[in-house]
Design a protein around this motif. Structure first.
Motif, PDB file in Angstrom:
ATOM      1  N   UNK A 299      29.657  27.490 -43.876  1.00  0.00           N
ATOM      2  CA  UNK A 299      29.209  26.856 -42.640  1.00  0.00           C
ATOM      3  C   UNK A 299      28.363  25.620 -42.954  1.00  0.00           C
ATOM      4  N   UNK A 300      27.088  25.850 -43.317  1.00  0.00           N
ATOM      5  CA  UNK A 300      26.185  24.726 -43.609  1.00  0.00           C
ATOM      6  C   UNK A 300      25.646  24.834 -45.033  1.00  0.00           C
ATOM      7  N   UNK A 301      26.305  25.611 -45.846  1.00  0.00           N
ATOM      8  CA  UNK A 301      25.806  25.904 -47.190  1.00  0.00           C
ATOM      9  C   UNK A 301      26.088  24.770 -48.166  1.00  0.00           C
ATOM     10  N   UNK A 302      25.194  24.627 -49.137  1.00  0.00           N
ATOM     11  CA  UNK A 302      25.382  23.613 -50.175  1.00  0.00           C
ATOM     12  C   UNK A 302      26.540  23.951 -51.102  1.00  0.00           C
ATOM     13  N   UNK A 303      27.122  25.137 -50.962  1.00  0.00           N
ATOM     14  CA  UNK A 303      28.252  25.504 -51.825  1.00  0.00           C
ATOM     15  C   UNK A 303      29.427  24.548 -51.643  1.00  0.00           C
ATOM     16  N   UNK A 330      20.430  17.775 -40.053  1.00  0.00           N
ATOM     17  CA  UNK A 330      21.286  17.578 -41.215  1.00  0.00           C
ATOM     18  C   UNK A 330      21.130  16.163 -41.753  1.00  0.00           C
ATOM     19  N   UNK A 331      21.232  16.030 -43.080  1.00  0.00           N
ATOM     20  CA  UNK A 331      21.203  14.704 -43.690  1.00  0.00           C
ATOM     21  C   UNK A 331      22.491  13.939 -43.397  1.00  0.00           C
ATOM     22  N   UNK A 332      23.585  14.672 -43.261  1.00  0.00           N
ATOM     23  CA  UNK A 332      24.885  14.055 -43.019  1.00  0.00           C
ATOM     24  C   UNK A 332      25.349  14.417 -41.617  1.00  0.00           C
ATOM     25  N   UNK A 333      26.073  13.522 -40.992  1.00  0.00           N
ATOM     26  CA  UNK A 333      26.661  13.842 -39.696  1.00  0.00           C
ATOM     27  C   UNK A 333      27.705  14.925 -39.952  1.00  0.00           C
ATOM     28  N   UNK A 334      27.476  16.091 -39.374  1.00  0.00           N
ATOM     29  CA  UNK A 334      28.263  17.278 -39.731  1.00  0.00           C
ATOM     30  C   UNK A 334      29.763  17.052 -39.578  1.00  0.00           C
ATOM     31  N   UNK A 335      30.148  16.401 -38.513  1.00  0.00           N
ATOM     32  CA  UNK A 335      31.577  16.219 -38.259  1.00  0.00           C
ATOM     33  C   UNK A 335      32.169  15.061 -39.063  1.00  0.00           C
ATOM     34  N   UNK A 336      31.345  14.419 -39.887  1.00  0.00           N
ATOM     35  CA  UNK A 336      31.885  13.407 -40.798  1.00  0.00           C
ATOM     36  C   UNK A 336      32.366  14.034 -42.102  1.00  0.00           C
ATOM     37  N   UNK A 337      32.039  15.315 -42.321  1.00  0.00           N
ATOM     38  CA  UNK A 337      32.508  16.001 -43.523  1.00  0.00           C
ATOM     39  C   UNK A 337      34.030  16.116 -43.478  1.00  0.00           C
ATOM     40  N   UNK A 338      34.689  16.065 -44.619  1.00  0.00           N
ATOM     41  CA  UNK A 338      36.159  16.043 -44.619  1.00  0.00           C
ATOM     42  C   UNK A 338      36.814  17.405 -44.423  1.00  0.00           C
ATOM     43  N   UNK A 340      37.767  20.960 -42.255  1.00  0.00           N
ATOM     44  CA  UNK A 340      37.988  21.421 -40.875  1.00  0.00           C
ATOM     45  C   UNK A 340      36.826  22.281 -40.385  1.00  0.00           C
ATOM     46  N   UNK A 341      36.389  22.047 -39.143  1.00  0.00           N
ATOM     47  CA  UNK A 341      35.274  22.778 -38.543  1.00  0.00           C
ATOM     48  C   UNK A 341      35.784  23.554 -37.332  1.00  0.00           C
ATOM     49  N   UNK A 342      35.472  24.848 -37.274  1.00  0.00           N
ATOM     50  CA  UNK A 342      35.874  25.681 -36.140  1.00  0.00           C
ATOM     51  C   UNK A 342      34.701  26.543 -35.708  1.00  0.00           C
ATOM     52  N   UNK A 343      34.795  27.063 -34.471  1.00  0.00           N
ATOM     53  CA  UNK A 343      33.712  27.897 -33.943  1.00  0.00           C
ATOM     54  C   UNK A 343      34.158  29.311 -33.613  1.00  0.00           C
ATOM     55  N   UNK A 344      35.455  29.566 -33.627  1.00  0.00           N
ATOM     56  CA  UNK A 344      35.945  30.898 -33.272  1.00  0.00           C
ATOM     57  C   UNK A 344      36.776  31.479 -34.404  1.00  0.00           C
ATOM     58  N   UNK A 345      36.878  32.795 -34.419  1.00  0.00           N
ATOM     59  CA  UNK A 345      37.654  33.476 -35.451  1.00  0.00           C
ATOM     60  C   UNK A 345      39.134  33.116 -35.347  1.00  0.00           C
TER      61      UNK A 345
END
Length: 564
Positions: A299-303, A330-338, A340-345
């Protein structure tokens, strides 16, 4: 009077102070991870490398742990055949002896606040992840309680390791390192990351776990949600359990989801009812097992910054994105990460079972994994223990000259003038800094938020690292002016040691107390060769008696100062 004082004496660091006077053990290494609660990561990678290298077979290796981690640590060392590693309980007498006398110190977090680094000790701090979540001064409401000791450890380390420029900038800016640090920034990959791209580890772990060739291993590694070491752990577990139940019902027989929770809540989840979901096997170091996984869900982990080096699929399951980002930032705009981001299973399952697409993945790797070679651990060991610089990028730093150090014991103190922040800002000029404590309340948080970026801030720890004799002499000196004058010479070495410990080695030209008191640092600052002043609307003789005794002849009134 002396008998009365003796009854009240409590010098918990008496033995530690005495150990500081003894010779170092030149082939002794002390490791600590996650404040003794973690047996994975950078520290484990370094320990394993040293144990496997014949060049260092006569080095003593000790790992500090909390009591509840003893059994797990014993099992881990046995599994990997690391018989040389001595396990010591954090803050025990044995630990304090090593902290005082081991030549080499390694940490991915912080040593205790009473840690007093000796000039000939070698301290490497690797920290434990590239930050996505804000830290330090940019998240002062959440970080104030731990700020002082984090800043102290980073400033006293000979080497602060940063795996990319983003991490270096975040720590230098948000822990105000630049004006105070005289050491070396080591631009290098985290030791733990070497195994992630090791093909033999991928094959070996899967073979040992009897994973069929056509079975897909998916890692789920949610981040820590909380402040410091506190959080609603039960609430987190309930949410994760609910989502895992949904996932388990939809995964197929050629998919296994392995879950690794933050080390502070590991063991709290029951996996027995799941068919396709299991915990990370506890026998393996976390990244050893992660190296055998084909995909990562977090999710938001440095991993994400570490696993990206594998170029394997990464998915961000951000079911609480709005709430989390509102609380941390966040230091980075979350949705700028390359990724895929989802909120549901259901959305997550759809992505996991579809061909992977991530625009900008290569650019992300170039920015955040620039030093990944697979040999970071060996190179670090050869540098720290063997003195071989090889191709390491070393950025030597020198603290800025500090003309004026303004001191306020507690920015949130009720009796403090409400205009204190404006007073600090009006007095602060180039080469000026603020020294204060991290005492926590809303008034202090608001003050730090106003001062951030306008004046460098050194927040000192509140530990009195003293022997019984030193404590007794200080107690006596604080009672009567003639005793303070009589004992000051005897206390000088103690004052000097503690001033260096509290101020992380900085020596300002002028130390100016904006709200004169008899706090511990006001006594200790007498050990430094600097000019000392008080800036108070009251004359020295009008201050409380205990403050007058502390000030003695060591502090002049500001009107006498030629402040630049």
């Amino acid at each position: 009077m002396t008998a009365h004082i003796m009854q009240r004496l409590d010098a918990p660091y008496n033995a530690y102070v005495k150990q500081l006077e003894l010779p170092l053990w030149n082939k002794s290494c002390l490791f600590e991870a996650g404040v003794g609660k973690n047996i994975n990561g950078n520290m484990f990678a370094l320990i394993r490398s040293i144990c496997q290298d014949e060049h260092y077979k006569d080095y003593q290796l000790a790992l500090a742990i909390v009591p509840e981690m003893l059994k797990a640590a014993q099992t881990r060392m046995s599994f990997y055949g690391l018989k040389r590693v001595q396990l010591v309980i954090l803050e025990s007498a044995e630990y304090n002896e090593l902290l005082a006398r081991a030549k080499y110190l390694f940490n991915d977090n912080t040593f205790p606040a009473y840690f007093t680094k000796r000039s000939d000790q070698v301290y490497l701090n690797t920290w434990h992840g590239t930050p996505l979540k804000r830290l330090g001064l940019s998240d002062i409401a959440n970080s104030l309680r731990s700020f002082a000791n984090v800043q102290k450890n980073l400033l006293t380390a000979n080497y602060d390791l940063f795996p990319n420029e983003h991490t270096r900038t975040a720590f230098v800016d948000d822990y105000d390192l630049a004006p105070f640090y005289s050491g070396t920034y080591l631009m290098h990959d985290y030791p733990r990351n070497d195994v992630l791209t090791d093909a033999l580890t991928y094959i070996q772990v899967r073979d040992e776990q009897n994973v069929p060739v056509d079975t897909e291993l998916i890692a789920y590694m949610p981040t820590w949600r909380g402040v410091g070491r506190t959080a609603d752990s039960e609430g987190q577990i309930r949410k994760i359990s609910r989502y895992l139940t949904e996932l388990d019902a939809s995964l197929n027989d050629k998919q296994i989801l392995y879950v690794n929770l933050h080390f502070t809540v590991q063991g709290a989840l029951d996996f027995t009812s799941y068919q396709h979901i299991r915990p990370f096997p506890s026998c393996y170091e976390t990244y050893d097992f992660l190296a055998a996984c084909d995909k990562l869900i977090t999710d938001y982990s440095s991993v994400i910054f570490d696993f990206a080096a594998t170029r394997r699929p990464i998915y961000l399951f951000a079911y609480d994105e709005d709430e989390y980002m509102a609380g941390k930032g966040s230091y980075l705009e979350y949705h700028s990460l390359p990724f895929p981001i989802v909120r549901t299973v259901q959305a997550l399952l759809k992505l996991v079972n579809a061909p992977y697409a991530a625009n900008g993945y290569s650019e992300f790797i170039e920015k955040f994994c620039p030093y990944h070679t697979g040999s970071a651990t060996r190179e670090l060991v050869e540098f720290i223990l063997g003195g071989k610089k090889q191709q390491l990028q070393l950025l030597a730093q020198k603290a800025d000259p500090i003309e004026n150090a303004y001191y306020v014991f507690h920015l949130g103190k009720k009796s403090l003038d409400h205009q204190i922040v404006q007073t600090i800002l009006s007095k602060a000029q180039e080469s000026s800094v603020l020294i204060t404590t991290g005492t926590y309340n809303q008034k202090a948080i608001e003050a730090f938020e106003q001062l951030r970026g306008k004046v460098p801030i050194l927040i000192i720890v509140r530990r009195h690292v003293q022997s019984r004799r030193e404590q007794l002499l200080l107690e006596l000196a604080s009672k009567r002016p003639f005793l303070a004058q009589l004992l000051e010479k005897s206390l000088h070495t103690y004052f000097m040691r503690e001033a260096h410990q509290l101020l992380s080695g900085i020596v300002p030209k002028r130390f100016i107390a904006l709200a004169p008191d008899n706090s511990y640092l006001m006594w200790m600052i007498k050990g430094l060769s600097c000019q000392r002043y008080i800036a108070s609307p009251l004359k020295k003789k009008m201050l409380p008696k205990r403050v007058q005794i502390c000030l003695g002849d060591s502090f002049e009134e500001e009107s006498h100062a030629d402040l630049v």
